[in-house]
Design a protein around this motif. Sequence first.
Motif, PDB file in Angstrom:
ATOM      1  N   LEU A  85       0.033   4.766 -21.213  1.00  0.00           N
ATOM      2  CA  LEU A  85      -1.449   5.287 -20.701  1.00  0.00           C
ATOM      3  C   LEU A  85      -0.944   5.535 -19.310  1.00  0.00           C
ATOM      4  CD1 LEU A  85      -3.648   2.712 -22.496  1.00  0.00           C
ATOM      5  CD2 LEU A  85      -3.155   5.037 -23.283  1.00  0.00           C
ATOM      6  N   PRO A  86      -1.979   6.596 -18.634  1.00  0.00           N
ATOM      7  CA  PRO A  86      -2.072   6.797 -17.130  1.00  0.00           C
ATOM      8  C   PRO A  86      -2.515   5.652 -16.503  1.00  0.00           C
ATOM      9  CG  PRO A  86      -3.236   8.722 -18.636  1.00  0.00           C
ATOM     10  CD  PRO A  86      -3.003   7.609 -19.517  1.00  0.00           C
ATOM     11  N   ARG A  87      -1.822   5.449 -15.227  1.00  0.00           N
ATOM     12  CA  ARG A  87      -2.077   4.361 -14.342  1.00  0.00           C
ATOM     13  C   ARG A  87      -1.588   3.038 -14.930  1.00  0.00           C
ATOM     14  NH1 ARG A  87      -6.370   7.842 -13.336  1.00  0.00           N
ATOM     15  NH2 ARG A  87      -7.577   6.526 -14.599  1.00  0.00           N
ATOM     16  N   THR A  88      -0.616   3.175 -15.824  1.00  0.00           N
ATOM     17  CA  THR A  88      -0.121   2.010 -16.521  1.00  0.00           C
ATOM     18  C   THR A  88       1.513   1.620 -16.150  1.00  0.00           C
ATOM     19  OG1 THR A  88      -1.722   1.944 -18.447  1.00  0.00           O
ATOM     20  CG2 THR A  88       0.211   0.741 -18.530  1.00  0.00           C
ATOM     21  N   PRO A 135      -8.445   5.320  -9.972  1.00  0.00           N
ATOM     22  CA  PRO A 135      -8.554   6.813  -9.933  1.00  0.00           C
ATOM     23  C   PRO A 135      -8.406   7.252  -8.687  1.00  0.00           C
ATOM     24  CG  PRO A 135     -10.024   5.732 -11.666  1.00  0.00           C
ATOM     25  CD  PRO A 135      -9.383   4.538 -10.709  1.00  0.00           C
ATOM     26  N   ASP A 136      -8.989   6.525  -7.738  1.00  0.00           N
ATOM     27  CA  ASP A 136      -9.108   7.383  -6.352  1.00  0.00           C
ATOM     28  C   ASP A 136      -7.973   6.928  -5.296  1.00  0.00           C
ATOM     29  OD1 ASP A 136     -11.555   8.414  -7.090  1.00  0.00           O
ATOM     30  OD2 ASP A 136     -12.614   6.702  -6.562  1.00  0.00           O
ATOM     31  N   GLU A 137      -7.104   5.953  -5.914  1.00  0.00           N
ATOM     32  CA  GLU A 137      -5.920   5.693  -5.110  1.00  0.00           C
ATOM     33  C   GLU A 137      -4.749   6.417  -4.907  1.00  0.00           C
ATOM     34  OE1 GLU A 137      -5.812   0.989  -4.581  1.00  0.00           O
ATOM     35  OE2 GLU A 137      -6.093   1.228  -6.641  1.00  0.00           O
ATOM     36  N   PRO A 138      -3.792   6.273  -4.263  1.00  0.00           N
ATOM     37  CA  PRO A 138      -2.453   7.067  -4.416  1.00  0.00           C
ATOM     38  C   PRO A 138      -2.027   6.435  -5.688  1.00  0.00           C
ATOM     39  CG  PRO A 138      -2.598   6.421  -2.538  1.00  0.00           C
ATOM     40  CD  PRO A 138      -3.892   5.713  -3.073  1.00  0.00           C
ATOM     41  N   VAL A 139      -0.647   7.306  -6.169  1.00  0.00           N
ATOM     42  CA  VAL A 139       0.134   6.828  -7.156  1.00  0.00           C
ATOM     43  C   VAL A 139       0.798   5.489  -6.860  1.00  0.00           C
ATOM     44  CG1 VAL A 139       2.473   7.188  -8.480  1.00  0.00           C
ATOM     45  CG2 VAL A 139       1.072   9.232  -7.996  1.00  0.00           C
ATOM     46  N   THR A 140       0.394   4.576  -7.664  1.00  0.00           N
ATOM     47  CA  THR A 140       0.761   3.075  -7.536  1.00  0.00           C
ATOM     48  C   THR A 140       1.557   2.630  -8.751  1.00  0.00           C
ATOM     49  OG1 THR A 140      -1.234   2.927  -6.211  1.00  0.00           O
ATOM     50  CG2 THR A 140      -0.229   0.709  -7.185  1.00  0.00           C
ATOM     51  N   TRP A 141       2.787   1.878  -8.371  1.00  0.00           N
ATOM     52  CA  TRP A 141       3.221   1.188  -9.529  1.00  0.00           C
ATOM     53  C   TRP A 141       3.107  -0.330  -9.279  1.00  0.00           C
ATOM     54  CZ3 TRP A 141       8.012  -2.325  -8.912  1.00  0.00           C
ATOM     55  CH2 TRP A 141       8.463  -2.218 -10.171  1.00  0.00           C
ATOM     56  N   ARG A 142       2.665  -0.896 -10.272  1.00  0.00           N
ATOM     57  CA  ARG A 142       2.286  -2.526 -10.104  1.00  0.00           C
ATOM     58  C   ARG A 142       3.425  -3.152 -10.933  1.00  0.00           C
ATOM     59  NH1 ARG A 142      -1.318  -5.614 -14.577  1.00  0.00           N
ATOM     60  NH2 ARG A 142      -1.391  -7.728 -13.710  1.00  0.00           N
ATOM     61  N   ASP A 143       4.295  -3.974 -10.192  1.00  0.00           N
ATOM     62  CA  ASP A 143       5.449  -4.706 -10.540  1.00  0.00           C
ATOM     63  C   ASP A 143       5.081  -5.424 -11.921  1.00  0.00           C
ATOM     64  OD1 ASP A 143       8.168  -5.906 -10.974  1.00  0.00           O
ATOM     65  OD2 ASP A 143       8.383  -6.512  -9.157  1.00  0.00           O
ATOM     66  N   PRO A 144       5.633  -5.400 -13.105  1.00  0.00           N
ATOM     67  CA  PRO A 144       5.293  -5.925 -14.044  1.00  0.00           C
ATOM     68  C   PRO A 144       6.053  -7.363 -14.165  1.00  0.00           C
ATOM     69  CG  PRO A 144       7.039  -4.441 -14.895  1.00  0.00           C
ATOM     70  CD  PRO A 144       6.558  -4.076 -13.367  1.00  0.00           C
ATOM     71  N   TRP A 145       6.812  -7.718 -13.322  1.00  0.00           N
ATOM     72  CA  TRP A 145       7.565  -9.047 -13.310  1.00  0.00           C
ATOM     73  C   TRP A 145       7.019 -10.275 -12.865  1.00  0.00           C
ATOM     74  CZ3 TRP A 145      12.582 -10.289 -14.874  1.00  0.00           C
ATOM     75  CH2 TRP A 145      13.361 -11.385 -14.382  1.00  0.00           C
ATOM     76  N   GLY A 165       5.152  -1.405   0.027  1.00  0.00           N
ATOM     77  CA  GLY A 165       4.892  -2.624  -0.800  1.00  0.00           C
ATOM     78  C   GLY A 165       3.632  -3.535  -0.430  1.00  0.00           C
ATOM     79  N   GLU A 166       2.699  -3.820  -1.165  1.00  0.00           N
ATOM     80  CA  GLU A 166       1.508  -4.544  -1.070  1.00  0.00           C
ATOM     81  C   GLU A 166       1.466  -5.735  -1.892  1.00  0.00           C
ATOM     82  OE1 GLU A 166      -1.628  -0.978  -0.068  1.00  0.00           O
ATOM     83  OE2 GLU A 166      -1.408  -1.620  -2.093  1.00  0.00           O
ATOM     84  N   PRO A 167       1.119  -6.940  -1.471  1.00  0.00           N
ATOM     85  CA  PRO A 167       1.075  -8.218  -2.342  1.00  0.00           C
ATOM     86  C   PRO A 167      -0.403  -8.182  -3.201  1.00  0.00           C
ATOM     87  CG  PRO A 167       0.480  -8.721  -0.039  1.00  0.00           C
ATOM     88  CD  PRO A 167       0.655  -7.037  -0.018  1.00  0.00           C
ATOM     89  N   ILE A 168      -0.449  -7.363  -4.058  1.00  0.00           N
ATOM     90  CA  ILE A 168      -1.687  -6.860  -4.775  1.00  0.00           C
ATOM     91  C   ILE A 168      -1.138  -6.796  -6.089  1.00  0.00           C
ATOM     92  CG2 ILE A 168      -3.556  -5.359  -5.445  1.00  0.00           C
ATOM     93  CD1 ILE A 168      -3.547  -4.901  -2.587  1.00  0.00           C
ATOM     94  N   ASP A 169      -1.873  -7.788  -7.159  1.00  0.00           N
ATOM     95  CA  ASP A 169      -1.489  -7.610  -8.628  1.00  0.00           C
ATOM     96  C   ASP A 169      -2.716  -6.788  -9.253  1.00  0.00           C
ATOM     97  OD1 ASP A 169      -0.637  -8.216 -10.891  1.00  0.00           O
ATOM     98  OD2 ASP A 169      -1.442  -9.959 -11.251  1.00  0.00           O
ATOM     99  N   ALA A 170      -2.228  -5.589  -8.780  1.00  0.00           N
ATOM    100  CA  ALA A 170      -3.539  -4.515  -9.660  1.00  0.00           C
ATOM    101  C   ALA A 170      -2.668  -3.214  -9.806  1.00  0.00           C
ATOM    102  CB  ALA A 170      -4.740  -4.409  -8.932  1.00  0.00           C
ATOM    103  N   GLY A 224       8.285 -16.272 -10.370  1.00  0.00           N
ATOM    104  CA  GLY A 224       7.639 -14.773 -10.003  1.00  0.00           C
ATOM    105  C   GLY A 224       6.113 -14.505 -10.398  1.00  0.00           C
ATOM    106  N   ALA A 225       5.424 -15.495 -11.164  1.00  0.00           N
ATOM    107  CA  ALA A 225       4.072 -15.477 -11.415  1.00  0.00           C
ATOM    108  C   ALA A 225       3.244 -15.529 -10.073  1.00  0.00           C
ATOM    109  CB  ALA A 225       3.699 -16.482 -12.481  1.00  0.00           C
ATOM    110  N   GLU A 226       4.024 -16.257  -9.169  1.00  0.00           N
ATOM    111  CA  GLU A 226       3.416 -16.469  -7.629  1.00  0.00           C
ATOM    112  C   GLU A 226       3.395 -15.166  -6.647  1.00  0.00           C
ATOM    113  OE1 GLU A 226       4.756 -20.176  -6.249  1.00  0.00           O
ATOM    114  OE2 GLU A 226       3.957 -21.100  -8.142  1.00  0.00           O
ATOM    115  N   ARG A 227       4.132 -14.113  -7.282  1.00  0.00           N
ATOM    116  CA  ARG A 227       4.420 -13.090  -6.338  1.00  0.00           C
ATOM    117  C   ARG A 227       3.811 -11.510  -6.949  1.00  0.00           C
ATOM    118  NH1 ARG A 227       8.399  -9.041  -7.513  1.00  0.00           N
ATOM    119  NH2 ARG A 227       8.878  -8.046  -5.582  1.00  0.00           N
ATOM    120  N   PRO A 228       2.383 -11.576  -6.600  1.00  0.00           N
ATOM    121  CA  PRO A 228       1.803 -10.347  -6.688  1.00  0.00           C
ATOM    122  C   PRO A 228       2.453  -9.130  -5.985  1.00  0.00           C
ATOM    123  CG  PRO A 228       0.621 -11.557  -5.403  1.00  0.00           C
ATOM    124  CD  PRO A 228       1.575 -12.383  -5.686  1.00  0.00           C
ATOM    125  N   TRP A 229       2.843  -7.895  -6.718  1.00  0.00           N
ATOM    126  CA  TRP A 229       3.512  -7.036  -5.980  1.00  0.00           C
ATOM    127  C   TRP A 229       3.172  -5.685  -6.615  1.00  0.00           C
ATOM    128  CZ3 TRP A 229       5.289  -6.791  -1.269  1.00  0.00           C
ATOM    129  CH2 TRP A 229       6.309  -5.946  -0.870  1.00  0.00           C
TER     130      TRP A 229
END
Length: 375
Positions: free
Chosen positions: A73-76, A149-159, A140-145, A178-183
Amino acid sequence: MTSPLLQRHGAVAAGGADAGVGWHYGDPTAEQRALAAGGAVVDLSYLGVVTVTGPDRLSWLHSITSQQLVDLLPRTSTETLVLSPHGHIEHAAGVVDDGTTTWLVTEAAGAAGLASWLGSMRFMMRVEVADVTDRWAALGEPIDAEGGPDEPVTWRDPWPRTLPGGTRYGPADDEHPGAERPWRIVLVPRADLAAAVAEREATGWRLAGTWASEAARVAAWRPRMAAEVDHRTIPHELDWLRTAVHLHKGCYRGQETVARVHNLGRPPRRLVMLHLDGSGHLLPRPGAEVSLAGRVIGAVASVARHHELGPIALAVVKRSADTEADLLVACDGGDVAAGQEVVVPGEGLSVDRPAARAPVARGLGPRTALGPGQL
């Protein structure tokens, strides 16, 4: 390409695969703490970016790589591997689709090779492949999200979440370090890199170097193509079936090895985290030999100095090496003792390995007595 952020006062350049960006900006400990607290941004503009466009892009990528992508899906975000015919890892990429383009975030040194290989596999498919590393930079950002739709292309690390169709060799997702590392990684036009960082600094965030992000990655046991992978690596050895491999999809190159090792168990090597003795203030280099009882059993892949854990490393060692033993790591100036933290267990079995219908190899299952006339 050299980042304009290296012109900052106090900036120290990173080396190796991270060359071209800041290793730190004068205070690596404070930068790590800011990153751990969720208040820092890291210049990752050394990364490579490849795009795939065209109506067949997802079904085509699905058919030639290790991940389930046909229904993405888009943005997934997800990630995928390109494997050799023998199942060895050749490329790894974070994957996100924006509805019209599939974005692949990969190592800079491998971007051109990945784009070239994908281009050679197009055949009659309606796809276009481009290496756009010179136009797009990563932060790189410490965000788990996922990106909105209004943000740039973003890849959320699934790890380290075990994705549908994947499996794990290491601990449960919620018990994994790794659950303590949002990225997540945000892509911005390369010309806007400095402005994007300044935007985040205006909110109170700090600019951190790759010293900080790599220390967090090592502590999270997160494998990386430029570090933990060599010409022999299969995904099982790094617990990479969690996020990058779908075990129940159709055929793709290298699938036979993936299925065989998953079913039979016992990958040749295993990833381990090392807690290094810091009393001598020695740090090994990537590639340093790891020994047990006078025998070389593997090599260091990544080294970091963590603000809480101290000196740590990821190494790839023989799977059969004693998981309880202290190891020695070669350093300039003398060997350093290292305690193991098991990532892939010594028995080499995933949590859902199918039960064997018959003995397949000595030691792979419970022994049963043989009846009269049985060999």
